[in-house]
Motif scaffolding. Structure first.
Motif, PDB file in Angstrom:
ATOM      1  N   GLU A   9       0.822  -1.206   0.000  1.00 33.91           N
ATOM      2  CA  GLU A   9       0.000   0.000   0.000  1.00 33.91           C
ATOM      3  C   GLU A   9       0.862   1.264   0.000  1.00 33.91           C
ATOM      4  O   GLU A   9       0.581   2.238  -0.720  1.00 33.91           O
ATOM      5  CB  GLU A   9      -0.943   0.016   1.214  1.00 33.91           C
ATOM      6  CG  GLU A   9      -2.111  -0.945   1.121  1.00 33.91           C
ATOM      7  CD  GLU A   9      -1.764  -2.344   1.600  1.00 33.91           C
ATOM      8  OE1 GLU A   9      -0.556  -2.600   1.825  1.00 33.91           O
ATOM      9  OE2 GLU A   9      -2.677  -3.167   1.729  1.00 33.91           O
TER      10      GLU A   9
ATOM     11  N   ALA B 240       2.263   1.853  -3.439  1.00 39.34           N
ATOM     12  CA  ALA B 240       1.255   2.390  -4.360  1.00 39.34           C
ATOM     13  C   ALA B 240       0.986   3.858  -4.076  1.00 39.34           C
ATOM     14  O   ALA B 240       0.831   4.663  -5.004  1.00 39.34           O
ATOM     15  CB  ALA B 240      -0.034   1.572  -4.245  1.00 39.34           C
ATOM     16  N   LEU B 241       0.927   4.235  -2.798  1.00 41.01           N
ATOM     17  CA  LEU B 241       0.714   5.640  -2.454  1.00 41.01           C
ATOM     18  C   LEU B 241       1.896   6.493  -2.902  1.00 41.01           C
ATOM     19  O   LEU B 241       1.711   7.627  -3.381  1.00 41.01           O
ATOM     20  CB  LEU B 241       0.506   5.774  -0.942  1.00 41.01           C
ATOM     21  CG  LEU B 241      -0.816   5.230  -0.384  1.00 41.01           C
ATOM     22  CD1 LEU B 241      -0.796   5.243   1.138  1.00 41.01           C
ATOM     23  CD2 LEU B 241      -2.008   6.045  -0.904  1.00 41.01           C
TER      24      LEU B 241
ATOM     25  N   GLY C  88       1.657   7.555  -6.367  1.00 39.51           N
ATOM     26  CA  GLY C  88       0.617   8.532  -6.683  1.00 39.51           C
ATOM     27  C   GLY C  88      -0.798   7.997  -6.708  1.00 39.51           C
ATOM     28  O   GLY C  88      -1.726   8.726  -7.083  1.00 39.51           O
ATOM     29  N   ALA C  89      -1.005   6.758  -6.315  1.00 43.62           N
ATOM     30  CA  ALA C  89      -2.351   6.200  -6.308  1.00 43.62           C
ATOM     31  C   ALA C  89      -3.162   6.793  -5.161  1.00 43.62           C
ATOM     32  O   ALA C  89      -2.639   7.076  -4.087  1.00 43.62           O
ATOM     33  CB  ALA C  89      -2.300   4.680  -6.175  1.00 43.62           C
ATOM     34  N   SER C  90      -4.454   6.980  -5.408  1.00 40.60           N
ATOM     35  CA  SER C  90      -5.343   7.484  -4.365  1.00 40.60           C
ATOM     36  C   SER C  90      -5.632   6.372  -3.360  1.00 40.60           C
ATOM     37  O   SER C  90      -5.465   5.189  -3.666  1.00 40.60           O
ATOM     38  CB  SER C  90      -6.647   7.978  -4.982  1.00 40.60           C
ATOM     39  OG  SER C  90      -7.368   6.890  -5.548  1.00 40.60           O
TER      40      SER C  90
ATOM     41  N   TRP D 190      -8.445   5.116  -2.318  1.00 36.84           N
ATOM     42  CA  TRP D 190      -9.441   4.166  -2.818  1.00 36.84           C
ATOM     43  C   TRP D 190      -8.859   3.291  -3.912  1.00 36.84           C
ATOM     44  O   TRP D 190      -9.180   2.105  -4.013  1.00 36.84           O
ATOM     45  CB  TRP D 190     -10.672   4.909  -3.344  1.00 36.84           C
ATOM     46  CG  TRP D 190     -11.548   5.432  -2.256  1.00 36.84           C
ATOM     47  CD1 TRP D 190     -11.778   6.737  -1.938  1.00 36.84           C
ATOM     48  CD2 TRP D 190     -12.311   4.655  -1.323  1.00 36.84           C
ATOM     49  NE1 TRP D 190     -12.632   6.834  -0.876  1.00 36.84           N
ATOM     50  CE2 TRP D 190     -12.979   5.564  -0.470  1.00 36.84           C
ATOM     51  CE3 TRP D 190     -12.490   3.291  -1.115  1.00 36.84           C
ATOM     52  CZ2 TRP D 190     -13.814   5.155   0.564  1.00 36.84           C
ATOM     53  CZ3 TRP D 190     -13.312   2.868  -0.091  1.00 36.84           C
ATOM     54  CH2 TRP D 190     -13.965   3.784   0.740  1.00 36.84           C
ATOM     55  N   ARG D 191      -7.996   3.864  -4.757  1.00 37.92           N
ATOM     56  CA  ARG D 191      -7.336   3.069  -5.795  1.00 37.92           C
ATOM     57  C   ARG D 191      -6.422   2.022  -5.158  1.00 37.92           C
ATOM     58  O   ARG D 191      -6.350   0.869  -5.621  1.00 37.92           O
ATOM     59  CB  ARG D 191      -6.530   3.993  -6.711  1.00 37.92           C
ATOM     60  CG  ARG D 191      -5.781   3.269  -7.835  1.00 37.92           C
ATOM     61  CD  ARG D 191      -6.723   2.687  -8.854  1.00 37.92           C
ATOM     62  NE  ARG D 191      -6.031   1.998  -9.914  1.00 37.92           N
ATOM     63  CZ  ARG D 191      -5.543   2.603 -11.014  1.00 37.92           C
ATOM     64  NH1 ARG D 191      -5.695   3.927 -11.164  1.00 37.92           N
ATOM     65  NH2 ARG D 191      -4.938   1.908 -11.943  1.00 37.92           N
ATOM     66  N   VAL D 192      -5.737   2.392  -4.102  1.00 44.05           N
ATOM     67  CA  VAL D 192      -4.883   1.446  -3.393  1.00 44.05           C
ATOM     68  C   VAL D 192      -5.706   0.310  -2.822  1.00 44.05           C
ATOM     69  O   VAL D 192      -5.334  -0.871  -2.914  1.00 44.05           O
ATOM     70  CB  VAL D 192      -4.101   2.167  -2.274  1.00 44.05           C
ATOM     71  CG1 VAL D 192      -3.377   1.151  -1.391  1.00 44.05           C
ATOM     72  CG2 VAL D 192      -3.117   3.153  -2.863  1.00 44.05           C
TER      73      VAL D 192
ATOM     74  N   SER E 108      -7.134  -1.873  -5.803  1.00 43.70           N
ATOM     75  CA  SER E 108      -6.126  -2.455  -6.699  1.00 43.70           C
ATOM     76  C   SER E 108      -5.053  -3.259  -5.974  1.00 43.70           C
ATOM     77  O   SER E 108      -4.417  -4.114  -6.587  1.00 43.70           O
ATOM     78  CB  SER E 108      -5.444  -1.345  -7.520  1.00 43.70           C
ATOM     79  OG  SER E 108      -6.392  -0.651  -8.311  1.00 43.70           O
ATOM     80  N   VAL E 109      -4.868  -2.987  -4.670  1.00 44.36           N
ATOM     81  CA  VAL E 109      -3.790  -3.651  -3.931  1.00 44.36           C
ATOM     82  C   VAL E 109      -4.334  -4.452  -2.751  1.00 44.36           C
ATOM     83  O   VAL E 109      -4.157  -5.673  -2.681  1.00 44.36           O
ATOM     84  CB  VAL E 109      -2.744  -2.615  -3.442  1.00 44.36           C
ATOM     85  CG1 VAL E 109      -1.644  -3.319  -2.645  1.00 44.36           C
ATOM     86  CG2 VAL E 109      -2.159  -1.852  -4.612  1.00 44.36           C
TER      87      VAL E 109
END
Length: 296
Positions: free
Chosen positions: A187, A190-191, A194-196, A198-200, A203-204
């Motif tokens: 996580e 991913a952050l 640049g992932a948001s 909710w996207r994390v 998606s993760v």
């Protein structure tokens, strides 16, 4: 023997089975297997077989009449409705609770874990009684509910509340140890990219725990459809209105309608078997992935 020849001697030694290495005899293995098979046959397979045999004892027409009778159909619809509402609710709340406990440190974390386990330590009958004391006509919120023409106890909302309470721990308890073992490295990466949040999560986090989530949903759904104690207290056992399948089966059996009771019971058992078959098929198809997730 020199140090140089020691590895060769060890390599030449015939391999011993793990059971022999633990000192277990062949007779002990056979005895343990026999005890396990006898238990499964006597307490699981034989009762299940009896349900289906008794359900068809009076023929197909009697069986069809028992499961298509209006009260039986109402019980089937109500059972599926309660499960269809309670299980998704527990999925959402269970994921949220597991995510918070596994990924964050906060005041009251141990208290939250204890509250999640509360339905395991409280009798379902007691939990149903609590809802009656809260929302019944003489309960704490009863007068206000009556004044606003709202009904919880002896109606669908009460059945849902009772079912949610007794089935809540299953999803969260499957997810918490798995999420804790995975840590937060994926996580955080991913952050960083640049992932948001909710996207994390979608998606993760969620893909990493999908098999634990699946097991939790299976257990939650099975308990939701088969719950008796808590639902019996809050339902009032009103024919055609608040009787779920387990309650309808009890009423039929108490009225000496054994064939009809077993017919409806066979449907409930069939739903459980469908769940088991689905679980088995997915394990067969994705066995390696499931085994890897269960080791965490």
């Amino acid at each position: 023997m020199s140090d140089a020849t020691l590895p060769a001697a060890i390599a030449a030694e015939p391999p011993r089975s793990s059971s022999r290495a633990r000192g277990e005899s062949l007779g002990m293995q056979i005895a343990l297997i026999a005890i396990s098979l006898a238990f499964l046959l006597l307490f699981l397979l034989l009762p299940l077989l009896t349900v289906f045999v008794e359900a068809g004892a009076k023929g197909w027409e009697a069986y069809r009449a028992a499961i298509t009778e209006p009260d039986a159909l109402a019980a089937i619809r109500l059972t599926l409705t309660v499960a269809a509402i309670a299980v998704p609710f527990n999925i959402v709340v269970g994921i949220a609770a597991a995510w918070a406990i596994a990924k964050f440190e906060f005041t009251g974390k141990n208290l939250l874990i204890s509250l999640i386990d509360l339905p395991f330590s409280v009798s379902p009958v007691i939990s149903g009684l609590v809802f009656v004391l809260l929302f019944g006509a003489q309960g704490y919120f009863g007068p206000w509910l009556q004044a606003n023409n709202l009904k919880i106890v002896f109606a669908l909302p009460g059945l849902i509340l009772a079912t949610v309470f007794v089935t809540f721990p299953f999803v969260a308890r499957e997810l918490i140890p798995h999420m804790q073992s995975l840590g937060s490295a994926d996580e955080e990466a991913a952050l960083t990219l640049g992932a948001s949040p909710w996207r994390v999560f979608f998606s993760v986090t969620l893909p990493n725990v999908k098999w634990s989530l699946f097991y939790g949903v299976l257990l939650c759904n099975a308990r939701a459809m088969g719950e008796f104690g808590a639902v019996a207290v809050v339902s009032g056992k009103i024919r055609g209105l608040t009787n779920t399948m387990p309650l309808h089966i009890e009423i039929l059996y108490n009225e000496y309608m054994g064939a009809a009771a077993f017919a409806v019971a066979s449907l409930l058992a069939g739903l459980a078997l469908v769940t088991l078959v689905l679980k088995t098929l997915l394990e067969w198809r994705y066995g390696d992935a499931i085994a890897a997730s269960r080791r965490h």
